[in-house]
Design an enzyme around this catalytic site. Sequence first.
Site, PDB file in Angstrom:
ATOM      1  CD  GLU A 211      67.694  93.897   3.341  1.00 36.11           C
ATOM      2  OE1 GLU A 211      67.641  94.934   4.019  1.00 36.11           O
ATOM      3  OE2 GLU A 211      67.527  92.759   3.830  1.00 36.11           O
TER       4      GLU A 211
ATOM      5  CG  HIS B 182      64.428  97.753   5.459  1.00 39.90           C
ATOM      6  ND1 HIS B 182      63.331  97.909   6.267  1.00 39.90           N
ATOM      7  CD2 HIS B 182      64.784  96.433   5.551  1.00 39.90           C
ATOM      8  CE1 HIS B 182      63.024  96.740   6.841  1.00 39.90           C
ATOM      9  NE2 HIS B 182      63.892  95.824   6.417  1.00 39.90           N
TER      10      HIS B 182
ATOM     11  CG  HIS C 205      60.461  93.941   9.084  1.00 40.71           C
ATOM     12  ND1 HIS C 205      61.288  93.420  10.043  1.00 40.71           N
ATOM     13  CD2 HIS C 205      61.201  94.044   7.948  1.00 40.71           C
ATOM     14  CE1 HIS C 205      62.484  93.213   9.501  1.00 40.71           C
ATOM     15  NE2 HIS C 205      62.463  93.590   8.243  1.00 40.71           N
ATOM     16  CB  CYS C 206      54.755  94.905   5.803  1.00 38.24           C
ATOM     17  SG  CYS C 206      53.063  95.071   5.337  1.00 38.24           S
TER      18      CYS C 206
ATOM     19  CB  CYS D 126      53.771  93.055   2.230  1.00 33.34           C
ATOM     20  SG  CYS D 126      54.758  94.515   1.898  1.00 33.34           S
TER      21      CYS D 126
ATOM     22  CB  CYS E 168      50.794  95.139   1.119  1.00 30.07           C
ATOM     23  SG  CYS E 168      51.361  96.312   2.379  1.00 30.07           S
TER      24      CYS E 168
ATOM     25  CB  CYS F 269      54.303  98.678   1.652  1.00 27.95           C
ATOM     26  SG  CYS F 269      54.451  97.994   3.327  1.00 27.95           S
TER      27      CYS F 269
HETATM   28 ZN   LIG Z   1      63.949  93.722   6.779  1.00 27.17          ZN
HETATM   29 ZN   LIG Z   2      53.574  95.879   3.270  1.00 27.82          ZN
END
Ligand SMILES: [Zn+2]
Ligand SMILES: [Zn+2]
Lengths: 177, 452
Positions: free
Chosen positions: A132, A135, A141-142, A147, A166, A169
């Site tokens: 969260e 975000h 979302h990955c 991840c 990951c 990210c």
């Molecule tokens: Zn989410």
């Molecule tokens: Zn990721």
Amino acid sequence: MREVTVIPLGSHPRDVELEQLKTGIERVISVEITIAPRPLDIDGALDVSRKQYHSTSILATLLQQSDVQTERVLGITPFDLFVPVLTFVFGQAQLNDRAAVFSTFRLHNEFYGLPRSGELLMGRCIKEALHELGHTFGLRHCITQPCVMNSSTYVEDIDLKPADFCLPCREHLGVVL
Amino acid sequence: MTAFDPSDITIMIVDDEPSVRQSLAAWFEDDGYGIVTAQNAAEALQCMQDHTVDIILLDIKMPGMDGLALQDRIREFNKEVIIIIITAFATVDTAVRALKAGAFDYTTKPVDPDELSHLVHNAVEKIRLQRENLALRESIDHLQFVDDIIGESAPMQQVLELVKTVAPTDSTVLILGESGTGKELIARAIHMNSRRRYFPIIPVNCGALPETLLESELFGHEKGAFTGAQYRRKGKFEMAQGGSLFLDEIGTLSLKSQIDLLRVLEDREFHRLGGERSVKADFRLICATNVDLEREVKTAIFREDLYYRINVFTIHLPALRERRADIPLLATHFVQRHARSMNRATPELSTEAMDVLLTHDWPGNVRELENAIERAVVINKSGVITPADLPLQIGRNSAPPRGTSLSEMEKEHIQHMLDENAWNISRTAEKLGIDRVTLYNKLEKYGLKRPE
Ligand SMILES: [Zn+2]
Ligand SMILES: [Zn+2]
Ligand SMILES: Nc1ncnc2c1ncn2[C@@H]1O[C@H](COP(=O)(O)OP(=O)(O)OP(=O)(O)O)[C@@H](O)[C@H]1O
Ligand SMILES: [Mg+2]
């Protein structure tokens, strides 16, 4: 360093050590966590007929806390959360904004009729918190790598993903953190 | 296969409940999809015009047009978009109806997050496959929704090329061609291949109404605008909002109506009769005529300024006799169509009958051909259509008497048909395979008068 306030909502979540949660998060991303001393009242977000709390209105409540000055605020609650069209949500966050919330209601093994496991519960909480917060730092979302930003609709999904970001990210977080 | 990027996919959420739109939007935004939302059918249709929508999450119960009706409407012009119904009021009936009408899937509110992501995941998978297939075929890029336009001949292929060129632009189109050559069909093809296809094409037959009625037909009127105007009424200009306006027989517009139309085209807005507020005129104009407008301009029957406004891109439809190669195709097409609609076995066309069709001059063009075939299918008993089943006088066209021009023959034929039908204009026009306006024009042209 970015500051995050973690606020218990409604009551203190059972079996969850907030200090442990703090260390779990701080080990992965460079933020500084403060834990709010008292739980915040979220009765206004209760939907009586669904017996669940509306996560979007909890986010609004979090944003109204004038004594909380940190850049990010993360609520944690033992109560079940929902948004109108879905049966439940594990959590909700403002994309690239300040507030996020997650629930421990469906993170307990007991919810699924399984033997209680403090270790699993803590792991799930840390992943949900990281997800969260991710975000709020602008991550979506990955889908390509293992991840913590993988989307999870089952608790098993949460168990499967690592408590870490990951590389792509992480690079994104490196820019914002 | 290239890696899939959710931002290449746009999901439209249609629901009258703001919290539903908001929560679904937030949920799918986290996945990285492109999101648009609409709170009713009208907004949804507008969205489909402004964005390329791949998946629609559609509520059923909404004020105004409901979700199932909206689905039907969308399916009229878009067969590809994936529609997933999400409703709070599920019944087996509505589910079956939705799926039969082409919904991809169906679920009830509130929905399990897992089920929702599964539904959308499946939809995305399907889109990915479609796009791969499309990439393979990309070079062909053919017109959509033109299955019922028959024409393999070179002149018709040229027409379809022009349609392909002009359809995606917003340009005004003027379609020229004799009566029954398929002007309306082409107008619809242009509309259906334009970005306005999500809105209706509104046809107006300018020749069918007297000037005063035409005015209120086009402009609409407020309540009490004139005696008899008991309700506010939307005009065709307004009904075509977002879509296309098809002005058929534009050559028959009175000079006053021509001025009115010109003003609307120039100002891009208009007033309802008896109305104060101006209304935006947001439509694409497609006009058709079977008269020689240029000549009408020279003789001051048609305004020159209006002519230049509408004569931007012209498509000339060949007469049927100029593309005889298409006659066999058209004939078999109509035999099948009418046999099917009458629930009969499809009769064969004998070689002799085909010869008659091939040599006839078809003053009423495709419409005349279609009417002839329809009649033949009705009266035919044997299962083989012969020249006797065709309402065409053999020999008349194939061996015209020396010195008789085509127009003299036409005059004679019309006179004959009028007498045969006791001067009933509608019936005669129908028999001739032309419309009433055209018949009136021909009466005038040939100076034919009802006997006292
Ligand atoms: Zn989410
Ligand atoms: Zn990721
Ligand atoms: N190429 C074609 N393929 C199949 N059907 C056709 C074709 N052209 C015309 N038709 C049919 O012939 C009939 C007359 O066509 P349409 O109404 O489009 O002609 P039109 O040029 O607008 O005639 P008018 O000038 O009398 O208004 C319609 O039923 C139409 O479906
Ligand atoms: Mg027509």
